[in-house]
Design an enzyme around this catalytic site. Structure first.
Site: not given
Length: 691
Positions: A548, A591
């Protein structure tokens, strides 16, 4: 009891000759045949007579009969040489007879047995070596002689077949059944031979009817050459043996009058005008009718002559026979045209079927080349080029001149391939003289030895996607008919290439993320389940890494979404470069990104994830507001130990990622310490990682 008695008799019959041969062999090795004592010779005579009787009377030949009979012959010859040494050459003749009369699988064991028995009887080794050498030499020479005779017979047979085919082609051209053909004997030529035979049968039948009805001295069919300048005698029935077979001028004498006027000619006193005899015509009356097709074409003439004048009724008989001959020729020509059209359609539909099976542009190109070479077997070069991004690329090539063209790529130039794409029309439009100096692909690639060349555009709608290049070392390898078929194949190949390219694009869009180019979530899930099944089957470790981007919302808010997209693309590129070839990289969502690491335990996964973390942390992302740097957090789960299913592995990795975020980000957490040989929590293995 009777069945047993019958079986016993059968076994006794089978064992009689081997038993006698064995006894003779023992006597031979004991030297019993060095004298004229009758007992050994009687046993040998019985064995020989038994072999001869079985050879002549046996209704069913067993595979081993030849070996037994050959062995008896060897015993008889060696017994004679034991009695009289000058008879030794009989052994060499027997060795030659083995290879002449028997297959090698029988001849070689018998030759070995013959040499072994002779060696057992011959004490001095130089004499034994000489005997063996001569026996092998005779056998080899006769085998070579037999092979040469068979090869000569095959060559003669092939020559006779080719001569027969060539004669049939010549007759077919005279009858206008086919055009000139340069191909070898195949199915088409067998049809050609059948067509010629049918027409010749009709010709002979017409001559027989004319002979019976008109009682001529000569009745004959003369066929016109394709250029119309001469005629040749094709079939005749004549009392005379002095007919001239040709070629004769198509404008001389009574025969020339029939051909030039294309109507019937009857002469009562035209001996001087009958020019198809080697000497002066023995008869004066002449009647000739043209063999005229319905479309006005002229095949030749049917003529008859005799001493008595022909009547108008007899002329009409000859005209009716001529009509039957031309009708037979036209019917056979029509059948040939229908057959050729059927074969062309069959080839075309076969090519279409094969092209429709392809799923990638490479498969479509290879299939198109294979079909082109089937349609035109004389091709020495066949290539498919694709035009993309203003560059030409050879995607498939086959043939003798293929090696310099593999993986060739070149830009637009003045070559034929580039011009075919620009013009959308086949090139060259005419035969080229100095083919070696022709620019086909680019200036650095020269294809030598071609005498015929045709380049077809691969057109799909109004666009040209590439070319089909066909070349041959034979100047007449690309006739009009072959070019027509290849042009149709090029159209279908273009459609197949466009279809497979669209299919590949659709597949890529369905399996990859549009922004980063990584695999999408759906494909990632399928890959994870498949790799996990493999790991379970082969008991190999498997690791999963969830990544992430830290504070990504601040990037979007502070620098704008275009900058955020650029960051994601850069991180995806770094992931792809840092991952191994066997690893699977995907965009998991937003993301978040994920890696599947086959055959990787927790220690190895941690090392890879840490390398990726450092790589991303050290990268600069250029934006309109200046350079931007981001960090990532990662969570790792490993099978076995991290869960028994893909969902459990994902959940474990996600929990590890959450803990990495909670611990301050820019770090890697492992969900489990599982891995053989590793003890303790792997989160404490690397310096700087939280414990």
């Amino acid at each position: 009891m009777p069945p047993r008695t019958g079986r016993a008799r059968s076994w006794a019959a089978l064992a009689a000759l081997p038993s006698a041969a064995g006894g003779v062999c023992v006597l031979l090795l004991c030297g019993a045949f060095s004298s004229a004592h009758p007992a050994p010779w009687a046993l040998l005579a019985a064995a020989v007579l038994g072999a001869v009787a079985r050879w002549g009377l046996s209704k069913q030949r067993r595979p081993w009969y030849a070996l037994e009979e050959g062995f008896v012959c060897a015993l008889a010859v060696l017994a004679l040489t034991q009695l009289a040494q000058p008879l030794q050459p009989l052994m060499y003749l027997l060795a030659a007879a083995y290879v002449l009369a028997l297959p090698l699988r029988c001849a070689i064991p018998l030759l070995a047995a013959l040499i072994a028995l002779d060696a057992a009887l011959t004490v001095p080794w130089p004499q034994m070596a000489a005997h063996a050498s001569f026996a092998v030499l005779f056998a080899a020479l006769y085998h070579a002689l037999l092979g040469a005779r068979l090869a000569a017979a095959r060559r003669a047979e092939g020559l006779a077949v080719r001569k027969r085919v060539a004669d049939a082609e010549a007759r077919a051209r005279e009858l206008r059944l086919v055009a000139v053909s340069s191909e070898g004997p195949d199915a088409a030529e067998r049809h050609l031979l059948g067509g010629v035979s049918e027409v010749e049968e009709v010709l002979r039948g017409a001559l027989a009817v004319a002979e019976a009805a008109l009682r001529p001295h000569t009745v004959a069919v003369f066929l016109l050459s394709p250029d119309g300048e001469s005629v040749r005698l094709r079939e005749c029935a004549s009392v005379s043996e002095r007919l001239f077979r040709g070629p004769l001028s198509s404008r001389e004498g009574a025969l020339g009058a029939v051909l030039c006027a294309q109507r019937s000619v009857r002469l009562d006193d035209g001996g001087a005008q009958i020019t198809y005899y080697e000497e002066r015509s023995p008869v004066a009356a002449f009647c000739g009718v043209p063999l005229e097709e319905r479309g006005g074409g002229l095949l030749g003439a049917l003529v008859a002559d005799r001493a008595a004048a022909f009547s108008a009724e007899e002329q009409r008989v000859l005209e009716a026979l001529a009509s039957e001959v031309t009708r037979a020729v036209e019917a056979e020509r029509l059948l040939g045209a229908v057959r050729r059209e059927k074969e062309e359609k069959a080839r075309f539909f076969r090519a279409l079927e094969e092209l429709n099976k392809t799923t990638t542009p490479q498969q479509a190109a290879q299939t198109a080349i294979a079909q082109a070479r089937q349609m035109c077997g004389a091709l020495d070069l066949c290539a498919i080029t694709l035009f993309e991004d203003r560059r030409h690329r050879v995607v498939a090539v086959d043939g003798e001149a293929a090696s310099p063209l593999r993986d060739l790529s070149f830009g637009e130039n003045a070559g034929l391939v580039s011009n075919v794409v620009k013009l959308g029309a086949p090139l060259p439009g005419r035969a080229l003289g100095a083919m070696d100096r022709v620019l086909i692909f680019d200036a650095g690639t020269v294809v030598r030895g071609l005498a015929a060349l045709k380049i077809f555009p691969l057109k799909s709608g109004e666009s040209v996607v590439g070319t089909l290049v066909c070349g041959s070392r034979s100047a007449d390898a690309l006739p009009e008919a072959a070019q027509k078929e290849l042009a149709m194949l090029a159209l279908q190949a273009a459609e197949a290439l466009v279809r497979t390219r669209l299919y590949a694009q659709a597949e890529r869009l369905a399996t990859t993320d549009g922004l980063t180019g990584l695999l999408n979530r759906r494909t990632f899930n399928a890959q994870l389940h498949g790799r996990l099944r493999e790991a379970e089957r082969y008991q190999r470790p498997l690791s999963l890494v969830l990544i992430d981007v830290d504070h990504f919302k601040q990037v979007n808010d502070g620098y704008g979404h275009p900058a955020g997209d650029a960051v994601l693309r850069t991180v995806a590129d770094l992931l792809t470069r840092q991952a191994r070839e066997t690893d699977i990289v995907a965009r998991y969502g937003g993301e978040e990104m994920a890696l599947i690491l086959p055959e990787t335990d927790a220690r190895g996964a941690l090392a890879i994830a840490e390398r990726i973390r450092k790589s991303v942390g050290g990268a600069h992302h250029r934006t309109e507001q200046g350079n931007l740097r981001v960090t990532i957090s990662a969570g790792i789960s490993t099978w076995p130990g991290g869960g028994e299913s893909g969902e459990e592995l994902l959940e474990a990795a996600d929990k590890a990622l959450y803990r990495a975020k909670q611990a301050g980000r820019n770090r890697v957490f492992a969900a489990n310490p599982a891995s053989p040989g590793v003890h303790g929590d792997l989160r404490s293995v690397l310096p700087g990682s939280p414990g």
